[in-house]
Design a protein around this motif. Sequence first.
Motif, PDB file in Angstrom:
ATOM      1  N   TYR A  71     -41.127  34.739  10.380  1.00 31.98           N
ATOM      2  CA  TYR A  71     -41.766  33.743  11.176  1.00 31.98           C
ATOM      3  C   TYR A  71     -40.794  32.639  11.139  1.00 31.98           C
TER       4      TYR A  71
ATOM      5  N   THR B 122     -43.647  39.624  22.309  1.00 32.34           N
ATOM      6  CA  THR B 122     -44.841  38.807  21.989  1.00 32.34           C
ATOM      7  C   THR B 122     -44.721  37.942  20.806  1.00 32.34           C
ATOM      8  N   TYR B 123     -45.331  36.718  21.009  1.00 42.17           N
ATOM      9  CA  TYR B 123     -45.251  35.677  19.876  1.00 42.17           C
ATOM     10  C   TYR B 123     -46.553  35.852  19.168  1.00 42.17           C
ATOM     11  N   GLU B 124     -46.522  35.377  17.785  1.00 40.09           N
ATOM     12  CA  GLU B 124     -47.772  35.188  17.103  1.00 40.09           C
ATOM     13  C   GLU B 124     -47.892  34.092  16.430  1.00 40.09           C
ATOM     14  N   TYR B 125     -48.968  33.279  16.165  1.00 40.92           N
ATOM     15  CA  TYR B 125     -48.891  32.037  15.700  1.00 40.92           C
ATOM     16  C   TYR B 125     -49.780  32.146  14.628  1.00 40.92           C
TER      17      TYR B 125
ATOM     18  N   MET C  31     -44.735  30.779  13.497  1.00 46.69           N
ATOM     19  CA  MET C  31     -44.505  31.407  15.058  1.00 46.69           C
ATOM     20  C   MET C  31     -43.406  32.513  14.744  1.00 46.69           C
ATOM     21  N   ARG C  32     -43.798  33.587  15.347  1.00 47.37           N
ATOM     22  CA  ARG C  32     -42.666  34.709  15.179  1.00 47.37           C
ATOM     23  C   ARG C  32     -43.038  35.598  16.214  1.00 47.37           C
ATOM     24  N   PRO C  33     -41.728  36.006  16.864  1.00 56.17           N
ATOM     25  CA  PRO C  33     -42.015  37.241  17.596  1.00 56.17           C
ATOM     26  C   PRO C  33     -42.688  38.468  16.621  1.00 56.17           C
TER      27      PRO C  33
ATOM     28  N   TYR D 170     -41.273  33.304  30.688  1.00 49.85           N
ATOM     29  CA  TYR D 170     -42.283  33.142  29.869  1.00 49.85           C
ATOM     30  C   TYR D 170     -43.625  33.012  30.218  1.00 49.85           C
TER      31      TYR D 170
ATOM     32  N   SER E   4     -45.294  35.008  25.087  1.00 49.58           N
ATOM     33  CA  SER E   4     -44.502  36.045  25.171  1.00 49.58           C
ATOM     34  C   SER E   4     -43.349  35.665  26.203  1.00 49.58           C
TER      35      SER E   4
ATOM     36  N   GLY F 294     -38.547  27.503  20.216  1.00 52.62           N
ATOM     37  CA  GLY F 294     -39.065  27.515  19.065  1.00 52.62           C
ATOM     38  C   GLY F 294     -38.620  26.254  18.414  1.00 52.62           C
TER      39      GLY F 294
END
Length: 134
Positions: free
Chosen positions: A128, A107-110, A121-123, A59, A98, A80
């Motif tokens: 999400y 990679t994650y996005e918030y 939160m989603r890869p 991570y 990530s 998560g």
Amino acid sequence: HQWPYHAGSQATDPLYRYDDQGHLTHDVGWVYTKYVWTDGNVTEIRSTYYDNSVDTVFYKYVNDKYPTPIDNIAGISVSGSVNPAFPMGVKNKNLPVSKIENGKEITYEYEFDADGYPTKMRPIGEEYNTYEWE
């Protein structure tokens, strides 16, 4: 190499082991899982299976999009989950941005609310996970 959890060891070996700061370091069951902590965050999860095969997930907590670590004020686990029972022990200090699994970086996005709590939160490229806070 001996399988670390075997019949007869249940009475003497705890299923969960922690460091002196309350971080989960080992989860022993059908899979022997070791958690590596660096600066208050899980940086590696290594799972050893009954056939001695090993899976390792790494991570990261900073990248180009998130150059400063994101405070984990909600207590979300690296998986998560907001379930307070898993993983047991102290949660990550920061949210992962990530993970590297099987040689592939995800990679994650918030998205955050006005109080700084993550609401989504989603890869990247996937659906999400949505969180609602009271």
